[in-house]
Write a protein that holds these residues in place. Structure first.
Motif, PDB file in Angstrom:
ATOM      1  N   ARG A  97       0.743  -1.094   0.218  1.00 11.80           N
ATOM      2  CA  ARG A  97       0.082  -0.508   0.044  1.00 11.80           C
ATOM      3  C   ARG A  97       0.926   1.348  -0.154  1.00 11.80           C
ATOM      4  O   ARG A  97       0.546   2.512  -0.691  1.00 11.80           O
ATOM      5  N   ILE A  98       1.550   1.227   1.172  1.00  9.02           N
ATOM      6  CA  ILE A  98       2.898   2.494   0.526  1.00  9.02           C
ATOM      7  C   ILE A  98       3.621   2.801  -0.375  1.00  9.02           C
ATOM      8  O   ILE A  98       3.790   3.789  -1.112  1.00  9.02           O
ATOM      9  N   LYS A  99       3.715   1.561  -0.872  1.00  3.97           N
ATOM     10  CA  LYS A  99       4.414   1.762  -2.472  1.00  3.97           C
ATOM     11  C   LYS A  99       3.391   2.081  -3.844  1.00  3.97           C
ATOM     12  O   LYS A  99       4.281   2.913  -4.343  1.00  3.97           O
ATOM     13  N   GLN A 100       2.333   2.135  -3.399  1.00  2.00           N
ATOM     14  CA  GLN A 100       0.912   2.417  -4.834  1.00  2.00           C
ATOM     15  C   GLN A 100       0.989   3.313  -4.069  1.00  2.00           C
ATOM     16  O   GLN A 100      -0.464   3.909  -4.804  1.00  2.00           O
ATOM     17  N   GLY A 101       1.224   4.340  -2.883  1.00  4.30           N
ATOM     18  CA  GLY A 101       1.041   5.901  -3.007  1.00  4.30           C
ATOM     19  C   GLY A 101      -0.196   5.909  -1.905  1.00  4.30           C
ATOM     20  O   GLY A 101      -0.775   6.950  -1.593  1.00  4.30           O
ATOM     21  N   ASP A 102      -0.409   4.690  -1.340  1.00  5.59           N
ATOM     22  CA  ASP A 102      -1.812   4.820  -0.296  1.00  5.59           C
ATOM     23  C   ASP A 102      -1.318   5.067   0.760  1.00  5.59           C
ATOM     24  O   ASP A 102      -0.063   4.971   1.808  1.00  5.59           O
ATOM     25  N   ARG A 103      -1.438   6.590   1.131  1.00  7.11           N
ATOM     26  CA  ARG A 103      -1.461   6.878   2.721  1.00  7.11           C
ATOM     27  C   ARG A 103      -2.478   6.772   4.254  1.00  7.11           C
ATOM     28  O   ARG A 103      -3.881   6.589   3.322  1.00  7.11           O
ATOM     29  N   PRO A 104      -2.331   7.347   5.599  1.00  5.58           N
ATOM     30  CA  PRO A 104      -3.356   6.878   5.369  1.00  5.58           C
ATOM     31  C   PRO A 104      -4.098   8.061   5.751  1.00  5.58           C
ATOM     32  O   PRO A 104      -4.132   9.248   5.100  1.00  5.58           O
ATOM     33  N   ASP A 105      -5.716   8.042   6.118  1.00  5.86           N
ATOM     34  CA  ASP A 105      -6.901   9.159   5.420  1.00  5.86           C
ATOM     35  C   ASP A 105      -7.049   9.968   5.997  1.00  5.86           C
ATOM     36  O   ASP A 105      -7.465  10.438   7.595  1.00  5.86           O
TER      37      ASP A 105
END
Ligand code: ATP
Length: 336
Positions: free
Chosen positions: A229-237
């Motif tokens: 998730r982090i590598k795909q650019g997903d960050r906390p909401d």
């Protein structure tokens, strides 16, 4: 290794050992020293070796700042094992535990003015570390400790990141202190990654989110999923950040998203970060006294609910050690 920590502590001056908790490198106790009053001692696990403890103590000793935990010296003794001596780090005892334990006890974030002060104090401590060319490498809520008046001090650096993350991960699966990898930037996942300043800045962005929401990022998710998730650019909401007084939130949300930018070179330096946190803190500092009172009464309620059990924040100090609540000393706006 040339150690700056010359003061040695032995069993004869120490008593009333009370276990606070444990992490990847050892177990921490609150202990009464016959002259200093309460101190904290982190006893080093056998398998991590005395080198790590001494290394951490040496690092901490060099970091003199009001936003960095004070280390007094090294413990060497036989309190828990008779055959061979154990070693540990003797440090200042932080009465209110860590940001993590506070979040657990409050079941959420502290009131906004206090959350903002914590964010500013952490940024000030980090600005100090980076100004003397030192990296933290492990910024997260359990590594920001709190004194009796909920002032923040940075702790727990100078240790191997890989070992800490693996051990913290297994702790997390047993419901212990949350791990470290949630605070790693995307570029840090290869094992041979060598941390630079922008690593700490990314971690600060995630920590800021945690301070304002009272939550753990990617809660309960396994290492491989979080990495993906982090590598795909997903960050906390960011929509979960405290909603009161939206304008202040806009500045803080902009700051955190800037800090966790995919591209390390676009992340701000701590010099820039503290100009934002200082400004937001100065707008909110009148609310600190009321925020602390609110936290104290919530903690008291929690304590009475848990029928005599202490909340996760550390046991209240004895009267001779306690700082009265009406002497809350607000920190200066800028880092030292
Ligand atoms: P890890 O080291 O694996 O990242 P951690 O930070 O939780 O995890 P420790 O640093 O060993 O592990 O801390 C264990 C517990 O002791 C935590 O709850 C922490 O808040 C508390 N603690 C650590 N140092 C002190 C201190 N100087 N005063 C009071 N409590 C402390």
């Amino acid at each position: 290794m040339a150690l700056l920590c010359t003061e040695m502590f032995g069993d004869k001056d120490l008593d009333e050992w009370h276990r606070i908790g444990s992490g990847g490198f050892g177990t921490v106790y609150r202990v009464r020293h016959k002259e200093r009053g309460f101190v904290a001692i982190k006893l080093v696990q056998q398998n991590s070796g005395p080198h790590d403890a001494l290394n951490e103590a040496d690092c901490l000793k060099k970091m003199s700042s009001k936003f960095v935990l004070t280390v007094f010296g090294i413990y060497q003794g036989n309190r828990f094992q008779q055959i061979s001596e154990q070693q540990g780090i003797v440090m200042e005892f932080m009465e209110r535990g860590s940001i993590h334990t506070l979040q657990v006890d409050l079941h959420g974030p502290p009131p906004l003015p206090l959350a903002i002060r914590l964010a500013h104090q952490v940024a000030s401590g980090m600005q100090h570390l980076h100004s003397i060319n030192f990296l933290h490498h492990d910024l997260k809520p359990s590594n920001v400790l709190l004194d009796n008046d909920f002032n923040a001090k940075l702790a727990d650096f100078g240790l191997s990141r890989v070992t800490t993350s693996v051990l913290s991960n297994s702790e997390q699966s047993r419901g212990g202190t949350p791990g470290t990898f949630q605070y790693w930037p995307p570029e840090a996942f290869p094992l041979n990654y060598k941390a630079v300043r922008s690593f700490d800045v990314y971690s600060y962005g995630i920590l800021l989110w945690s301070i304002l929401t009272g939550k753990e990022p990617y809660e309960g998710k396994e290492f491989s999923l979080v990495e993906l998730r982090i590598k795909q650019g997903d960050r906390p909401d960011v929509s979960l950040c405290q909603k009161e007084e939206k304008e202040k939130m806009t500045e803080m949300v902009e700051l955190m998203t800037h800090c966790w930018d995919e591209e390390p070179s676009k992340r701000p330096h701590f010099d820039e970060i503290i100009t934002v946190t200082e400004h937001v803190f100065s707008d909110n500092k009148d609310g600190i006294g009321a925020a602390i009172q609110e936290v104290l009464s919530k903690l008291e309620q929690e304590q009475s609910k848990s029928s005599g059990q202490l909340p996760q924040t550390n046991a209240a100090p004895t009267p001779e050690n306690a700082v009265p609540n009406d002497t809350v000393d607000h920190p200066p706006l800028a880092a030292q």
